[in-house]
Scaffold this active site. Structure first.
Site, PDB file in Angstrom:
ATOM      1  N   GLU A  18     -35.351  -9.477 -24.877  1.00  0.00           N
ATOM      2  CA  GLU A  18     -35.703  -8.093 -25.202  1.00  0.00           C
ATOM      3  C   GLU A  18     -34.631  -7.541 -26.131  1.00  0.00           C
ATOM      4  O   GLU A  18     -33.444  -7.698 -25.865  1.00  0.00           O
ATOM      5  CB  GLU A  18     -35.770  -7.251 -23.929  1.00  0.00           C
ATOM      6  N   ALA A 144     -48.195   4.873 -16.064  1.00  0.00           N
ATOM      7  CA  ALA A 144     -48.481   3.669 -16.864  1.00  0.00           C
ATOM      8  C   ALA A 144     -49.890   3.134 -16.589  1.00  0.00           C
ATOM      9  O   ALA A 144     -50.544   2.600 -17.493  1.00  0.00           O
ATOM     10  CB  ALA A 144     -47.432   2.602 -16.577  1.00  0.00           C
ATOM     11  N   GLN A 213     -37.463  -5.203 -13.651  1.00  0.00           N
ATOM     12  CA  GLN A 213     -36.191  -4.545 -13.937  1.00  0.00           C
ATOM     13  C   GLN A 213     -35.078  -5.548 -13.666  1.00  0.00           C
ATOM     14  O   GLN A 213     -35.265  -6.486 -12.882  1.00  0.00           O
ATOM     15  CB  GLN A 213     -36.052  -3.319 -12.999  1.00  0.00           C
TER      16      GLN A 213
HETATM   17  P1  FAD Z   1     -45.199   3.852 -13.639  1.00  0.00           P
HETATM   18  O1  FAD Z   1     -45.775   2.543 -13.310  1.00  0.00           O
HETATM   19  O2  FAD Z   1     -46.120   4.920 -14.111  1.00  0.00           O
HETATM   20  O3  FAD Z   1     -44.400   4.351 -12.344  1.00  0.00           O
HETATM   21  C1  FAD Z   1     -43.538   5.474 -12.423  1.00  0.00           C
HETATM   22  C2  FAD Z   1     -43.301   6.034 -11.022  1.00  0.00           C
HETATM   23  O4  FAD Z   1     -44.468   6.685 -10.553  1.00  0.00           O
HETATM   24  C3  FAD Z   1     -42.993   4.973  -9.950  1.00  0.00           C
HETATM   25  O5  FAD Z   1     -42.099   5.539  -9.041  1.00  0.00           O
HETATM   26  C4  FAD Z   1     -44.337   4.697  -9.311  1.00  0.00           C
HETATM   27  O6  FAD Z   1     -44.203   4.241  -7.980  1.00  0.00           O
HETATM   28  C5  FAD Z   1     -44.996   6.058  -9.385  1.00  0.00           C
HETATM   29  N1  FAD Z   1     -46.444   6.036  -9.596  1.00  0.00           N
HETATM   30  C6  FAD Z   1     -47.131   5.208 -10.417  1.00  0.00           C
HETATM   31  N2  FAD Z   1     -48.443   5.542 -10.431  1.00  0.00           N
HETATM   32  C7  FAD Z   1     -48.569   6.623  -9.622  1.00  0.00           C
HETATM   33  C8  FAD Z   1     -49.662   7.481  -9.253  1.00  0.00           C
HETATM   34  N3  FAD Z   1     -50.898   7.258  -9.706  1.00  0.00           N
HETATM   35  N4  FAD Z   1     -49.412   8.515  -8.412  1.00  0.00           N
HETATM   36  C9  FAD Z   1     -48.164   8.757  -7.947  1.00  0.00           C
HETATM   37  N5  FAD Z   1     -47.096   7.982  -8.265  1.00  0.00           N
HETATM   38  C10 FAD Z   1     -47.295   6.955  -9.097  1.00  0.00           C
HETATM   39  N6  FAD Z   1     -38.670   2.830 -21.121  1.00  0.00           N
HETATM   40  C11 FAD Z   1     -38.821   3.223 -22.414  1.00  0.00           C
HETATM   41  O7  FAD Z   1     -38.810   4.429 -22.701  1.00  0.00           O
HETATM   42  N7  FAD Z   1     -38.984   2.308 -23.412  1.00  0.00           N
HETATM   43  C12 FAD Z   1     -39.022   0.983 -23.187  1.00  0.00           C
HETATM   44  O8  FAD Z   1     -39.169   0.171 -24.114  1.00  0.00           O
HETATM   45  C13 FAD Z   1     -38.867   0.525 -21.834  1.00  0.00           C
HETATM   46  N8  FAD Z   1     -38.921  -0.802 -21.527  1.00  0.00           N
HETATM   47  C14 FAD Z   1     -38.846  -1.204 -20.216  1.00  0.00           C
HETATM   48  C15 FAD Z   1     -39.002  -2.561 -19.904  1.00  0.00           C
HETATM   49  C16 FAD Z   1     -38.942  -2.999 -18.579  1.00  0.00           C
HETATM   50  C17 FAD Z   1     -39.120  -4.463 -18.262  1.00  0.00           C
HETATM   51  C18 FAD Z   1     -38.696  -2.061 -17.531  1.00  0.00           C
HETATM   52  C19 FAD Z   1     -38.586  -2.525 -16.110  1.00  0.00           C
HETATM   53  C20 FAD Z   1     -38.545  -0.698 -17.842  1.00  0.00           C
HETATM   54  C21 FAD Z   1     -38.627  -0.260 -19.168  1.00  0.00           C
HETATM   55  N9  FAD Z   1     -38.534   1.097 -19.506  1.00  0.00           N
HETATM   56  C22 FAD Z   1     -38.684   1.508 -20.820  1.00  0.00           C
HETATM   57  C23 FAD Z   1     -38.241   2.104 -18.484  1.00  0.00           C
HETATM   58  C24 FAD Z   1     -39.516   2.716 -17.854  1.00  0.00           C
HETATM   59  O9  FAD Z   1     -40.213   3.454 -18.821  1.00  0.00           O
HETATM   60  C25 FAD Z   1     -39.067   3.592 -16.705  1.00  0.00           C
HETATM   61  O10 FAD Z   1     -38.567   2.825 -15.654  1.00  0.00           O
HETATM   62  C26 FAD Z   1     -40.067   4.634 -16.220  1.00  0.00           C
HETATM   63  O11 FAD Z   1     -39.353   5.582 -15.443  1.00  0.00           O
HETATM   64  C27 FAD Z   1     -41.188   4.079 -15.365  1.00  0.00           C
HETATM   65  O12 FAD Z   1     -42.063   3.343 -16.106  1.00  0.00           O
HETATM   66  P2  FAD Z   1     -43.268   2.515 -15.396  1.00  0.00           P
HETATM   67  O13 FAD Z   1     -44.088   1.974 -16.469  1.00  0.00           O
HETATM   68  O14 FAD Z   1     -42.733   1.619 -14.370  1.00  0.00           O
HETATM   69  O15 FAD Z   1     -44.029   3.755 -14.712  1.00  0.00           O
END
Ligand code: FAD
Length: 320
Positions: A18, A144, A213
């Site tokens: 990455e 997401a 992560q």
């Molecule tokens: P989600 O899957 O939406 O989850 C976010 C939170 O909400 C979690 O606590 C989950 O349990 C909760 N949740 C999910 N769906 C629901 C629902 N329907 N109702 C209630 N709660 C819910 N960030 C960047 O800005 N740019 C990047 O390029 C980037 N790359 C990354 C790459 C990797 C491999 C990882 C692990 C993280 C990366 N991040 C990046 C960080 C990421 O955007 C953050 O960790 C963010 O806070 C959560 O993203 P997520 O897609 O896991 O969110």
């Protein structure tokens, strides 16, 4: 080629990377100098992170403050195209909810498709630095999972605007979708069970694989995989590894990413006399983690390079 195809064809553990777009004002050559030495390890794909805009306040001549939107690390899509062109390796752009409405997302996906990009890592994105919680843009996605659904809809030939021809029979899009998983839970999740519940929703919505992560204790990864499997999540779970490289990270990584650093590693780093020793300890630790993961049969190990190819090079060289 899709990430899941690379995985299904792999005969041994693969190593992916990455990278971050350079800070505004820097050169794309920075990316190439990070990647050039790592190409020796034949990465199946390279992820390029996406960085949301930030807001800063600039003092005007009259003393009033002006709010200004800036983008410190632009260029994700262009860098992906450059990587594919220069190295012939699949690039995986990260696609986030933050700062995008659905129409902007659809347009971004059309760009990616025209560039021949087959994969996206779909994420929510973090809250803006000036905000304590994540707020979706008007007509954007809050989680997401909703973005996974939008990509999946496009894969089925469904555009947002129904006046466009739906190509259900021969859709133009067929993105392979990755999502994030958190072995030690996401920092906002009340507990791991809740986080796993929502991770599973992303898979049910159509995500093809998970990238984790970073973690410093492999037990966290193995236990996470076990829990995912017992919840019926069967997609590949790619472990994410980052070598520790400074004493400061003993505090900054746990507070920023909600993870534990094992006591043994902390003790060694605290004793270290200078940065070089810390870096060597971090590399040794990551080699140990990588060896164990490889021996356990993981299909891919994903390295967070953080523009430090020399560390990653030493780690993979010792297990390749
Ligand atoms: P989600 O899957 O939406 O989850 C976010 C939170 O909400 C979690 O606590 C989950 O349990 C909760 N949740 C999910 N769906 C629901 C629902 N329907 N109702 C209630 N709660 C819910 N960030 C960047 O800005 N740019 C990047 O390029 C980037 N790359 C990354 C790459 C990797 C491999 C990882 C692990 C993280 C990366 N991040 C990046 C960080 C990421 O955007 C953050 O960790 C963010 O806070 C959560 O993203 P997520 O897609 O896991 O969110």
């Amino acid at each position: 080629m899709k990430v899941i195809e690379h995985i299904s064809k792999a005969k041994k553990t693969l190593f992916s990377f990455e990278i971050l777009p350079p800070l505004r004002g820097n050169d794309i050559k920075d990316i190439f100098s990070t990647l050039d030495p790592l190409m020796e390890f034949n990465p199946p794909f390279i992820d390029v992170t996406y960085h949301r805009e930030e807001f800063i306040y600039v003092e005007k001549d009259n003393g009033l403050l002006q709010r200004r939107k800036i983008s410190r690390r632009p260029g994700t899509v262009g860098i992906c195209a450059a990587i594919m062109n220069k190295y012939g390796v699949d690039a995986v752009p990260h696609l986030i909810c933050g700062g995008f409405n659905k129409q902007m997302t659809e347009n971004a996906l059309i760009d990616l498709n025209f560039l021949g990009i087959d994969n996206v890592l779909v994420l929510r994105g973090d809250p803006l630095k000036s905000e304590s919680n994540f707020f979706a843009k008007k007509d954007g996605h809050k989680y997401a999972v909703e973005l996974v659904e939008q990509v999946k809809d496009l894969n089925r030939g469904k555009y947002l605007d129904k006046t466009f021809v739906e190509r259900k029979e021969s859709p133009l899009f067929d993105f392979c979708i990755g999502v994030a998983g958190y072995p030690e839970k996401h920092l906002e999740a009340p507990n791991i069970e809740s986080d796993l519940f929502f991770l599973k929703k992303k898979i049910e919505a159509g995500a093809d694989y998970i990238v984790t992560q970073m973690f410093f204790d492999n037990k966290e990864y193995f236990s996470f995989v076990k829990k995912c499997r017992s919840e019926g999540v069967t997609v590949p779970i790619i472990p994410g590894i980052k070598p520790l490289s400074s004493k400061k990270q003993l505090n900054s990584l746990p507070s920023r990413f909600y993870l534990n650093i094992p006591h043994e590693l902390v003790k060694e780093v605290e004793k270290a006399k200078d940065k070089k020793v810390v870096s060597d300890i971090g590399i040794e630790w990551a080699i140990h983690q990588s060896k164990e993961l490889k021996n356990s049969g993981v299909e891919v190990i994903h390295y967070y390079t953080m523009d430090r190819p020399e560390n990653i090079y030493k780690i993979i060289q010792s297990i390749y």
